[in-house]
Structure formats: structure tokens, C-alpha cells
Design a protein around this motif. Structure first.
Motif, PDB file in Angstrom:
ATOM      1  N   THR A   1       0.633  -3.497  -0.885  1.00 33.83           N
ATOM      2  CA  THR A   1      -0.443  -2.663  -0.348  1.00 33.83           C
ATOM      3  C   THR A   1      -1.784  -3.368  -0.538  1.00 33.83           C
ATOM      4  O   THR A   1      -2.082  -3.848  -1.631  1.00 33.83           O
ATOM      5  CB  THR A   1      -0.474  -1.306  -1.080  1.00 33.83           C
ATOM      6  OG1 THR A   1       0.811  -0.686  -0.944  1.00 33.83           O
ATOM      7  CG2 THR A   1      -1.546  -0.398  -0.522  1.00 33.83           C
TER       8      THR A   1
ATOM      9  N   TYR B   1      -8.877   3.826  -6.380  1.00 29.26           N
ATOM     10  CA  TYR B   1      -7.816   3.003  -5.788  1.00 29.26           C
ATOM     11  C   TYR B   1      -7.133   2.112  -6.827  1.00 29.26           C
ATOM     12  O   TYR B   1      -5.957   1.813  -6.709  1.00 29.26           O
ATOM     13  CB  TYR B   1      -8.358   2.204  -4.602  1.00 29.26           C
ATOM     14  CG  TYR B   1      -8.604   3.102  -3.413  1.00 29.26           C
ATOM     15  CD1 TYR B   1      -7.534   3.611  -2.678  1.00 29.26           C
ATOM     16  CD2 TYR B   1      -9.892   3.486  -3.053  1.00 29.26           C
ATOM     17  CE1 TYR B   1      -7.745   4.462  -1.605  1.00 29.26           C
ATOM     18  CE2 TYR B   1     -10.116   4.341  -1.985  1.00 29.26           C
ATOM     19  CZ  TYR B   1      -9.039   4.829  -1.259  1.00 29.26           C
ATOM     20  OH  TYR B   1      -9.240   5.676  -0.206  1.00 29.26           O
TER      21      TYR B   1
ATOM     22  N   ILE C   1      -5.761  -2.667  -0.075  1.00 26.45           N
ATOM     23  CA  ILE C   1      -6.793  -1.675   0.201  1.00 26.45           C
ATOM     24  C   ILE C   1      -8.135  -2.394   0.308  1.00 26.45           C
ATOM     25  O   ILE C   1      -8.504  -3.156  -0.586  1.00 26.45           O
ATOM     26  CB  ILE C   1      -6.841  -0.615  -0.918  1.00 26.45           C
ATOM     27  CG1 ILE C   1      -5.544   0.195  -0.885  1.00 26.45           C
ATOM     28  CG2 ILE C   1      -8.049   0.292  -0.764  1.00 26.45           C
ATOM     29  CD1 ILE C   1      -5.222   0.863  -2.191  1.00 26.45           C
TER      30      ILE C   1
ATOM     31  N   THR D   1      -6.335   0.595   4.675  1.00 25.11           N
ATOM     32  CA  THR D   1      -5.134   0.264   3.925  1.00 25.11           C
ATOM     33  C   THR D   1      -4.172  -0.492   4.842  1.00 25.11           C
ATOM     34  O   THR D   1      -3.798   0.008   5.898  1.00 25.11           O
ATOM     35  CB  THR D   1      -4.446   1.539   3.399  1.00 25.11           C
ATOM     36  OG1 THR D   1      -5.407   2.310   2.698  1.00 25.11           O
ATOM     37  CG2 THR D   1      -3.294   1.189   2.473  1.00 25.11           C
TER      38      THR D   1
END
Lengths: 320, 320, 320, 320
Positions: free
Chosen positions: A81, A108, A83, A63
Motif C-alpha cells: 500500500t 496513516y 499512501i 492510495t
């Protein structure tokens, strides 16, 4: 699993100024941008890095959180963010692996989407269905379970009774096919159908060929122009579309100039050339015909088939 | 060339009231609706019929003009001009025929479109690309020469210098794939990209199998709900999209219920059954599983390939 | 589940001589031929019928065994075993159902094939991949796990170690595409590569539209000319290919003439017409343009996708 | 038009020994092999070079004739005639260009085939239809006018009356899809259907990206293993198939290792490295993951569509 990182890190350690040169190299993966920084363990201001490796499942999740404008500038990517799920068997024939990776992706997406259960979601499969490594998005849409029209016909109760989300989908095509920016098409469709969330699926360009068809990147920033893709497709994000946008991408190609530049740079660094000399040489290369070329594996058809199926399953799981 | 008409006319002459029964039968062709009327030579109020047969080219052009509301009601179709080009070799391997039919189609598109040269045009290829007889629209878009993005990149001069029109295109997919009405998608795209004219290409349902893949219908009314297609796709016309809409369609299927009903009706009429009895019997049939079935020729792949190519060529000719 | 049978049986009971008329109707399903006989419970000489219904799984299995020449003549099909698996949800979106029907298909393939584990098997996906309801065979081959080349490269041990069968596959195309009989192509490939068993996958023509995409027929007789398909593709059986041939088929179309004839016949029987009159009328119909037309459901793309996936899975299960 | 040659020649002139290193680089084009030789104008023993440039048409034709075993060894290719047609607009949208290049291709096929008019010809479209740059062969077959079955049905007179050749065609697929060598499939089909000539169409690997989608190579040697393609597909030539074989290929990809090696080599030569050092470095590179990667242009879908259409037209012209 993925030895490209070591090479690149070693390379960037060899000389201080290489960051500049390297950053010019195209990648859509925040992870790869992060790797170009000189020192892997030292924190860059405004960027938080977290790694998670599930040995049993052989899945690594990284991440990257870009917290502020400083981090965004350093990374050349918007605040948000990112991922990255790395799974070496993602594109391979492997039934036992299908299930865990599907679950991981679904987890996710849900994390970034918040409560997705009753949300109206539009899934957009970007890319050119006629070019195998770019067909990922359209293929995902092909296997998606679309439900929005059931609500129009039978009411929200129907979706509730059948535990269905509210899902619509489109494969808008690419500018050479439509004459329109993808952002124009999606903006129009969003304004007309008013989803609460857009999920864009796209094939990405990686920097390292070892990452192709083994990596899924999920981000809440959408897709931003010049973020590595190299075509001036305009932004697909909250600002441009007016609703939350999650982008899910899989690197399926490397720019041809990138693999040449990387090898050249590595060699020239070893030979003691200066950053300036290297930069000069590689920018000359980039100006040549290699520019509109991409590199992809010979078995790309099998990979796209499997990965698109896995992503569709993950999305179907999210909305059920 | 086309002996279906005779059969149908004979049949409609047999009994006065048959119009009602027949009108229930699905067709997207104004020509076929017109043929269901009792007497072919007598003018229906508000409807003008003009026929033109070029023996050398073996192309027959029928123009049905619905002039007023009275005509619209009689025909069950909106006010406007419906041009039908019948060419028995349309879907066949025949190079010498390619050129004249292409020219003919281009001529009538231009006629309905007015000055198309510098107009921004959006071509929408309706239909499901995964179902062969419904793939006509998407296939036409595949072969279209799209130019709008050149203007965005290089300016109007570029188009002028290269004698190019301003063409964008989209294949929106069908509701089972997208969860959205085609009209929602197109309305959004039109509002965002502001074309002056929309041309929708679609596969149609005919009443007579002898017309399949041999007929092109061009109309300035767009597509209206319930106009024969049988799915509740909402209107695609000036009212709904806000710009002029030309619809170009080719009948590639017949509803399964239609061919059964037609044969039954013909037989029952011969046997002296009353219209009421016939209507009862055929409406029972229609309620059965045949409802979601269509009839199409075994070589539909070849026909779709050739016809979509011909239409693309005609469109490319219009905009050059 | 399938109410077509009742209708047909009632119909055939109405008159003694109807068998002759009905037998002319095209079907590739032994089950449907059997149903045309006057009395369902009385045994036809040389033909054994066995039914098995699993209520929980909602799967019905009918085994028709043609034991001798007498039975073959009565049925118009060669001596052998015909297993029909009826599952109403075969072509539908239904994850939980995928597993049981896959197992069922695998079980009966294994039953007819004998010990398949180490056998060299060639799977032939017949049909035209460009025509949706005919693309079943090619689609099955697309999803098949092919392994024969691993043996050529790494030896039999490799297959043994990985618990793989020895599977090769081909989609030969149809005569309009190749100019060759399917039998010519397969005979050549069989002679060259020497498999021990050929499994041909093909889309079939049913008589009743209620059976479309809900039925799998598996037989150890291969495919024989004139067995209902209506195109003069020559035999694909032990005699013609020199090795055992299992044919697996799914009805995806009905001949257009069939649905018209059936409705007409039913109606005329009710009206007291004689068999001769009916035969005359329907044979006139058959001579018309309807001859090269087929009927198929509007959502045939979804059905073909799901069913071909199910069959591939069943085959993959057989060889693992 | 094509500046790659100059670069390469300069490069090969720089050092005497470079031939060895360069020859290791993969190319399917005899022309590119010839170019790797030190001096362009001096004749290699056993190899005759002829160039022909039509300025008006902007088409360059190079004929490489390998006359004897000595030439074959020097070139690493079998004895035979290799015709290379270079046309920079081959893969581009350009209607006026379509005609001349089609004629040119047809002319040279006829030249190598001898009297093709009444010959039975089997066209084999090699390659993987699911991978865009490899789909050239299957796409050519898709557009081919196949006639052999007309003879089987209506006799040779039918073909004569309609001025048709006797053409059959097949797209055998690739080993990963079939588990069989292409040579096994074609040998079987040839033995069964007995054509007098086989024409194999294939996508090739070039050494220079500037040649991609601009070059057609036609040769009477067929395809030989190890002739540059890099996959161990066995020979398709007179020896293996038992009939004359013409191979028509278009370079659509470059091996990823090749573009890296070429750039590196050029750079290292300039830096005064010895051939041995260069060879060592590039062979290290070749051993890496780049091995199963190819480079292709981003608009490869458009190029494949146009080129395959052009080649089909050329073949249709040959047989008419």
C-alpha cells in the motif's frame, strides 16, 4: 495545486509507446509512476487507486494499492500500500496548518502499523545530514522523543505510567560516510535490539519539481533497491530486516537528468519524433555528467526544517 | 608543561589513606589513576610504568601496562596497555606541530593494532555531536577516509592498487538520542559487517583541568563500564564485540564534582581533617545537583576542531 | 523549585562582611546579585524588589528595579528594570508548558518595549554557535520569523496586511571568530538599517547551577561591560548603539571558579575563617587555570534546543 | 579536463545570432560569458584574454581583463580583472594537490590586493550556511585565522612580532535569514571597523555543470547586482563599500533553467530552428517553476568541505 500531473498525462496520451520511455525516468513516488500510464481512469490490473480530497484542509490523499505480481510488474514497485499525502503548504511557514497535516500523517502511519501503542519501534533517519535536501531523515530523528532506554532503566511500567511507546532511533549515515550499506547497519541493529517495527524516514527523488516538499509518501513495503532512488542501497524491507518496515518519504530533489529529459521529450513529441528517436536522445543525455546531479529549491533549508519537525511531531503523536 | 601532577602527588603524599578517597574521583585516564598512588617511583605490583619525553617535539609518552589481575584491581582498570601522549599544543593553532603529533598517534595505534595494512577496520566515533566537548568522536569520523565500499564495488584489487586499507565508520550517537546502548549498536554492526578490528574514538573525563585537550590515551582494552566515564554505557571490548578493540580518547571535560572535591580535599587535608571527614563531606557534595555537570574550556570549539582533524589524519595515515 | 537561594542567603547571613567577597563572584543575573545582600526583606536604597508567583503555572517572576545611582552602585548594575522569569521546566520536554511560558516571556518583552507592533526591531543573537551552551542567541535567530525585507520589496502595506512586524536579525559571532567587538558590528548594522529597537539574546553565566536553563532575564538596560560575563565585550545599550536596547538572557553556564569558590567559602565560613582569609584563598584559586573554564549540564543540547525555540516563539508572538 | 567549453563553442559557432539568446543564461563566471562569444580567438574590443596552462600541476589560469566601458557592455560585467583558476581536482580528496592549488590562489589574491602584509582586511563569507552548496563562504570564515582583536588587545607590535596580518571576518547570512541586504550589513561593519580591503567569498552559479567545484574566480571588481547571480543582492564593490573589494567565488550550482535551456537550445539549433523560435521556447520555460531551483552534485558536502579548507589556507597564507 499541482499542475505537473496534467502536463504529464497529456504528454503520455500523445503517443502510445511513451510509457516505456517515461518509465525509465526516476521517481520514488508510486503516485508518479501511476501517472505515467496512458489512461488515468482505466484501472491497471492488480493496481487499485483511491483519491480523497479534503477541500477545507487542502490535503489530498491518494492510495495506490498494488495487489499482485502483475500490478507490481506494471508499476515497477513491490506489492503493498502506497499512501501519498499532498499538501501544498507542507514546507511553508504556517502555524495553523501544522496541526492538521501532523494528524493526517499520524493517522496513516497508525493505519499501516496496526496497533502501535506498545510496540517496540525503531525509527531510522536515512540520508546525509551534511547535504541539506538529504538531511530530512537525520533531522526527524533529532526531534524525536526516544524512550526505549527508559524501559531498560525503569521497566515497562515506567513507559505505561507515562503513556509512552517504546521508541529507539538511529541516523546511520550514507555509504560514502560509513563504507557500509544502510541495510547492513540496520540489519545488525535490528538483530541486536529486536524492535517489532522499523520506520525508515528518507528524502526521495520526485519526477516533477512541483511535488517537491509538498508530498509525503507512506508505504508498508519498506524501501526496495532500484525503486527509483538511483543508488544501489540494498533493500530495507521485511525480507531483509526480518521485521515489518514502514517507509515514510518526502520528495526533496529531482534528478537533473529527469528535468532535462522531461522537457526534451515533451518538445520532441510535439515535433513528431518517434519514441525510438526520443529514447536515443535522452539516453545519450543520461550518460553525461548530469548523472550525479540533483535539482532542489533555493529555500530547501526552511522546507527541511519545517517538514522534519512536522514528521517528528506526527511520530511522537503515534507513540504517545 | 603539566603541573597538575605535582599538585596531586604532593596531596597524596600528605596522608596515607587518601588513595581511597581519591580513587572515587572520576577519571578515564589510566595515567591519572596511576598518579593517585602514594609513591610515584615505587612500582605497584602488576603495573609497569614507562615514560618517554621528546624534548625537541615537546611530546611526552607514558606507557602504563597492567600485567595481571592484581594490577587491574589496584588500578580499577582492565589488564592491557595504556599509552598516554601528552602534547601541550595539541588543541592549538600551530601548523608546525600538526605533523609530528599526527605521526606519533599513528605510530602507537599501529603498535597496538599489529599489522593494520590490509585489516578490515571499523572506526566508531562515540559521543553526542550536538554537545561540543562530546563531539570529538563524530568529528573524527567526519574527516575519515572511508574505503570499505570500494571493495564491495570494485574488489580488493582496487584497494590494493590504491594502497588503501579497508575502513568503515559509524557515529552511533548517545543513548539519549537513540534509546540504545552504544554497545548494542556496535555489536549489531560488527556481526553484520565483520571487521577484524574496532577503533573507538571518544571524549574522556579527566581529573585535572590542566590535561584537557592536551592528552591522547590509546589502549588495547577498549572501553569498560564504570571505568570512570560515569554513565552506564556497557563495555566495548573484545569480550562484548567479539573482535579486537582499540580505544582512543582525549580528555575534554572534567566532572564538576571533581574540581570541587579536589579543591576541598586539598584544603581539608591542609587543615588536618581526617580521611573519614573528608570522604563524608565530599560524598555529600557529590550527591548534589553538580552530578550531571561538566567543566570544559571556553574555547572548546577550536580545540575539538583541531584535535579531531589531527586524529583523523593519524588514522588516515595508519590505513594508507 | 530552586533551593539555591536559601543556601546562599543562609550563607550570607552567617557573617556581616561576606557581601564583599561574594560580590566578586560572577553572575549576569540581577536576581542573584540581589540575593547576596545580607537581609532579603529589608529594602536596599534605590532598589525595588517585587515577586510574583503563579502556582498553577509554576512560574515565578521577580522584578528588580534599580532606581538611582545609589542602587546601581550597590548592585553593580546600571539603572533599569530587570525581570526574572523562573520556570523549572523551561529546558525540558513538555509540550503543555511551551504555551504559558512563551506567553509570559512575550508579555514582559512587550512591557519593556512599549508599542512594538509597528516598530522596526533588530534581534541580535549573540554568542558562539559552535559551543553548545553559548549557541542560544544564534539558535533563537535561526527560528525567528524575519520580515524586514518584505517591506523593502513590497512596501509597508504588505506587512500591515499580513499583520507582520518589521523584524531583522543577525548572529554576529564572537570576537575569536570575527576579530571584532560585537558592539562594533551591531553599531555598524544599526547605523545602516536604522531599527527603533534592538533586542539582544545571549547565554548568561549564573552563580548557582540550580538556575541553569530554568531562568529568563529580561532587562531594558541592554548589556554592560563587566556586568558579570567576564569577557570584555563592550556595552550594548542605548548609549553605545543609539537606540533602545532590550537584553534577554538565559543562564546556561556557571564559571568554574564560581562553583569551587562557593563551596569553599561556605565550608570556610562554617569553620570560622575570617572574611580576609576566605578572600585570600579564593582569589588564589581564581588566579589558576580554572579561569577560562565553565560548568554546564550534560544534556545542554536538549535544553538549548527547547529554550531557543520557546524564545523564538515568544518573539514571533510579540511582532505579529 | 573540461570539455564543456568545446560543446559550447561548437554550439555558438553554429549560428550567428545565438549570442543574444545565450547571454540571457545566468553565469557568474566572466570566463563563461567570454566563451559565449562567436569566435574564441578574435579579440572583443575592450576585453583582453590571457590563458596559462601548467601541465604539471594540471592548473589552467585564464585572465579576462575588461579594459573599458565598451568591453563592460559586451561582457555585461564591470571593468576590472577576472582571474579564473581551473583545477579538476579542486573538490576532491587529494593531499598532494592541496599545496599547489593553495599557493596558486594565494598568488592571485596577492596580485589583485597589492601589498597585503600589513593591510587591515575584512573577509566576508557570503551565503546561507544551512544550504550545503551555498555554505562555502561561511565555511571559509570558519577556518580562517582571525587576528584583528590581537591588535586591539596587545598592539600592532604583537601582530608584527608574530608575522600576522590584521584580519577580521564575518558571515552576514542571507536576506531570508536577516531581513537585510548583505550590502547593508557590510557597509555598516566597514564604516565602523575601517578595513583597507574587503574580500568577499561566495558560491557562484555557473552555466556548465562541468565547471562546478573545479573553478575559482578572483576579481578586483567585487560583486555587482545582476551580474548573473539572479538574486537582487545589491552591489559589494568600492563604490558601495568605500574600500577596495576583491571577490573570490567558486561555482557550486547551476540554475535549473540553465541546464534545461542549454540542452534545448543545442537540440533546436541542430534542428534548424531560428533564434527567435528558440528564444521564445526557452523564455517560456524560464517563466515556470524551475526558476527558484538549482542543480548541484550529490557529493556537494565533500566538495564544499575541501574547497573551503583550501581557500582558508590560501587566505591564511596571504596574511602571514
Amino acid at each position: 495545486m499541482d499542475n505537473s500531473k496534467d502536463t504529464e498525462i497529456k504528454q503520455t496520451k500523445a503517443t502510445k509507446g511513451s510509457i516505456t520511455a517515461l518509465n525509465k525516468v526516476r521517481t520514488d513516488l508510486a503516485l508518479e509512476v501511476r501517472e505515467t500510464f496512458k489512461d488515468d481512469d482505466v484501472e491497471i490490473k492488480g493496481v487499485i487507486l483511491k483519491e480523497d480530497y479534503d477541500k477545507k484542509k487542502n490535503i489530498k490523499v491518494t492510495t495506490v494499492e498494488i495487489k499482485d505480481q502483475k500490478g507490481a510488474e506494471a508499476m515497477g514497485k513491490p506489492i503493498g500500500t502506497y499512501i501519498t499525502i499532498e499538501a501544498s503548504r507542507l514546507g511553508q511557514e504556517d502555524e495553523s496548518f501544522h496541526e492538521p497535516i501532523t494528524k493526517e500523517i499520524a493517522k496513516y502511519i497508525k493505519m499501516l502499523a496496526g496497533d502501535i501503542d506498545r510496540k517496540e519501534v525503531l525509527v531510522a533517519g536515512l540520508g546525509n545530514r551534511e547535504v541539506t535536501p538529504d538531511a530530512l531523515g537525520p533531522q526527524v530523528v533529532n526531534n524525536l522523543f526516544v524512550t526505549r532506554h527508559f524501559k531498560q532503566e525503569f521497566g515497562q511500567e515506567f513507559l505505561d505510567d507515562h503513556h509512552m511507546g517504546n521508541v529507539s532511533a538511529i541516523s546511520p549515515g550514507v555509504m560514502a560516510q560509513t563504507g557500509m550499506e544502510t541495510s547492513e547497519i540496520l540489519r545488525g541493529v535490528v538483530r541486536e535490539t529486536m524492535p517489532k517495527l522499523v520506520i525508515v524516514i528518507d528524502a526521495l527523488a520526485a519526477r516533477s519539481i512541483t511535488r517537491l516538499n509538498k508530498t509525503v509518501q507512506i508505504t508498508d513495503t519498506g524501501i526496495s533497491p532500484g525503486s527509483g532512488v538511483g543508488n544501489n542501497r540494498k533493500a530495507l524491507n521485511k525480507e531483509s530486516l526480518g521485521v515489518d518496515v514502514i517507509a515514510l518519504g518526502v520528495p526533496t530533489v529531482v534528478d537533473a537528468a529527469t528535468i532535462v529529459n522531461d522537457t526534451m521529450e515533451q518538445f520532441m513529441l510535439g515535433q513528431g519524433f518517434s519514441d525510438k528517436e526520443i529514447g536515443q536522445f535522452t539516453s545519450e543525455l543520461a550518460g553525461q555528467s548530469m548523472n550525479n546531479m540533483f535539482v532542489t529549491p533555493k529555500n530547501i533549508d526552511e522546507s527541511i526544517k519545517r517538514i522534519s519537525f512536522t514528521i517528528s511531531e506526527a511520530l511522537n503523536k503515534c507513540f504517545a
